[in-house]
Design a protein around this motif. Structure first.
Motif, PDB file in Angstrom:
ATOM      1  N   TRP A   1      15.573  -3.577 -11.421  1.00 41.12           N
ATOM      2  CA  TRP A   1      16.472  -3.283 -12.206  1.00 41.12           C
ATOM      3  C   TRP A   1      16.961  -2.304 -13.051  1.00 41.12           C
ATOM      4  CZ3 TRP A   1      22.246  -2.714 -11.463  1.00 41.12           C
ATOM      5  CH2 TRP A   1      22.661  -3.383 -12.592  1.00 41.12           C
ATOM      6  N   TYR A   2      16.070  -2.215 -13.673  1.00 40.52           N
ATOM      7  CA  TYR A   2      16.190  -1.514 -14.966  1.00 40.52           C
ATOM      8  C   TYR A   2      15.777   0.211 -14.014  1.00 40.52           C
ATOM      9  CZ  TYR A   2      17.542  -4.460 -18.699  1.00 40.52           C
ATOM     10  OH  TYR A   2      19.005  -5.565 -18.898  1.00 40.52           O
ATOM     11  N   ARG A   3      15.923   0.263 -13.051  1.00 36.78           N
ATOM     12  CA  ARG A   3      15.130   1.399 -12.840  1.00 36.78           C
ATOM     13  C   ARG A   3      16.015   1.702 -12.356  1.00 36.78           C
ATOM     14  NH1 ARG A   3       8.569   1.783 -10.746  1.00 36.78           N
ATOM     15  NH2 ARG A   3       9.535   3.511 -10.503  1.00 36.78           N
ATOM     16  N   LEU A   4      17.080   0.943 -11.566  1.00 35.84           N
ATOM     17  CA  LEU A   4      17.257   1.696 -10.059  1.00 35.84           C
ATOM     18  C   LEU A   4      18.662   1.912 -11.098  1.00 35.84           C
ATOM     19  CD1 LEU A   4      15.852  -0.315  -7.089  1.00 35.84           C
ATOM     20  CD2 LEU A   4      16.344   2.307  -7.702  1.00 35.84           C
TER      21      LEU A   4
ATOM     22  N   LEU B   1      23.464   3.064  -7.346  1.00 36.18           N
ATOM     23  CA  LEU B   1      23.808   2.074  -5.587  1.00 36.18           C
ATOM     24  C   LEU B   1      23.682   0.465  -6.373  1.00 36.18           C
ATOM     25  CD1 LEU B   1      20.849   4.527  -4.233  1.00 36.18           C
ATOM     26  CD2 LEU B   1      23.076   4.700  -4.251  1.00 36.18           C
ATOM     27  N   PHE B   2      23.211   0.093  -6.922  1.00 36.06           N
ATOM     28  CA  PHE B   2      23.697  -0.832  -7.489  1.00 36.06           C
ATOM     29  C   PHE B   2      23.832  -1.380  -8.618  1.00 36.06           C
ATOM     30  CE2 PHE B   2      19.559  -0.438  -5.495  1.00 36.06           C
ATOM     31  CZ  PHE B   2      19.371  -1.666  -4.044  1.00 36.06           C
ATOM     32  N   SER B   3      25.253  -2.366  -8.641  1.00 38.07           N
ATOM     33  CA  SER B   3      26.461  -2.664  -9.424  1.00 38.07           C
ATOM     34  C   SER B   3      25.815  -4.162 -10.223  1.00 38.07           C
ATOM     35  CB  SER B   3      27.041  -3.397  -8.805  1.00 38.07           C
ATOM     36  OG  SER B   3      27.466  -4.635  -7.819  1.00 38.07           O
ATOM     37  N   ASN B   4      24.500  -4.902  -9.875  1.00 40.79           N
ATOM     38  CA  ASN B   4      24.446  -5.337 -10.817  1.00 40.79           C
ATOM     39  C   ASN B   4      23.013  -6.201 -10.756  1.00 40.79           C
ATOM     40  OD1 ASN B   4      24.813  -7.943  -8.783  1.00 40.79           O
ATOM     41  ND2 ASN B   4      26.731  -7.700  -9.063  1.00 40.79           N
ATOM     42  N   PRO B   5      22.006  -6.894 -11.273  1.00 40.67           N
ATOM     43  CA  PRO B   5      20.921  -7.314 -10.950  1.00 40.67           C
ATOM     44  C   PRO B   5      20.940  -8.510  -9.831  1.00 40.67           C
ATOM     45  CG  PRO B   5      21.246  -7.819 -13.291  1.00 40.67           C
ATOM     46  CD  PRO B   5      22.864  -7.543 -12.622  1.00 40.67           C
TER      47      PRO B   5
ATOM     48  N   ASN C   1      18.619  -9.318  -4.208  1.00 40.23           N
ATOM     49  CA  ASN C   1      19.082  -9.669  -2.607  1.00 40.23           C
ATOM     50  C   ASN C   1      18.545  -8.519  -2.285  1.00 40.23           C
ATOM     51  OD1 ASN C   1      20.428 -11.580  -3.239  1.00 40.23           O
ATOM     52  ND2 ASN C   1      22.360 -10.917  -3.114  1.00 40.23           N
ATOM     53  N   ALA C   2      18.674  -7.371  -2.243  1.00 43.56           N
ATOM     54  CA  ALA C   2      18.044  -5.963  -1.868  1.00 43.56           C
ATOM     55  C   ALA C   2      16.566  -6.014  -1.566  1.00 43.56           C
ATOM     56  CB  ALA C   2      18.027  -4.627  -2.125  1.00 43.56           C
ATOM     57  N   VAL C   3      15.282  -6.806  -2.851  1.00 47.38           N
ATOM     58  CA  VAL C   3      14.202  -7.385  -3.053  1.00 47.38           C
ATOM     59  C   VAL C   3      14.442  -8.108  -1.745  1.00 47.38           C
ATOM     60  CG1 VAL C   3      11.942  -8.443  -4.240  1.00 47.38           C
ATOM     61  CG2 VAL C   3      13.775  -6.514  -5.023  1.00 47.38           C
ATOM     62  N   LEU C   4      14.464  -9.351  -1.858  1.00 49.47           N
ATOM     63  CA  LEU C   4      14.423 -10.339  -0.908  1.00 49.47           C
ATOM     64  C   LEU C   4      14.660  -9.212   0.518  1.00 49.47           C
ATOM     65  CD1 LEU C   4      16.302 -13.438  -2.364  1.00 49.47           C
ATOM     66  CD2 LEU C   4      14.104 -12.789  -1.880  1.00 49.47           C
TER      67      LEU C   4
END
Length: 70
Positions: free
Chosen positions: A25-28, A33-37, A42-45
């Protein structure tokens, strides 16, 4: 967005490193592109599901199922 997560996961695997979902999350986060952790988690899953399906492995979660309460 999945490509960004896959790129980070692949880079870590190639270099023998591990990363938590929070680290991803901190890298992205700077990309916007992502609004929250949770969206990164969810994307990792989703990436895990795609890779499992491609490898012929069974993914234990059903589509839309969350491993934690929202």
């Amino acid at each position: 967005m999945l490509w960004m997560v896959m790129e980070i996961v692949h880079g870590n695997l190639a270099s023998g490193k591990k990363a938590t979902q929070r680290e991803i999350w901190y890298r992205l986060k700077p990309t916007g592109l992502f609004s929250n952790p949770a969206s990164v988690s969810n994307a990792v899953l989703d990436v895990c599901s795609v890779v499992s399906a491609q490898c012929g492995a069974e993914w234990p979660m059903k589509p839309g199922e969350q491993p934690w309460p929202q």
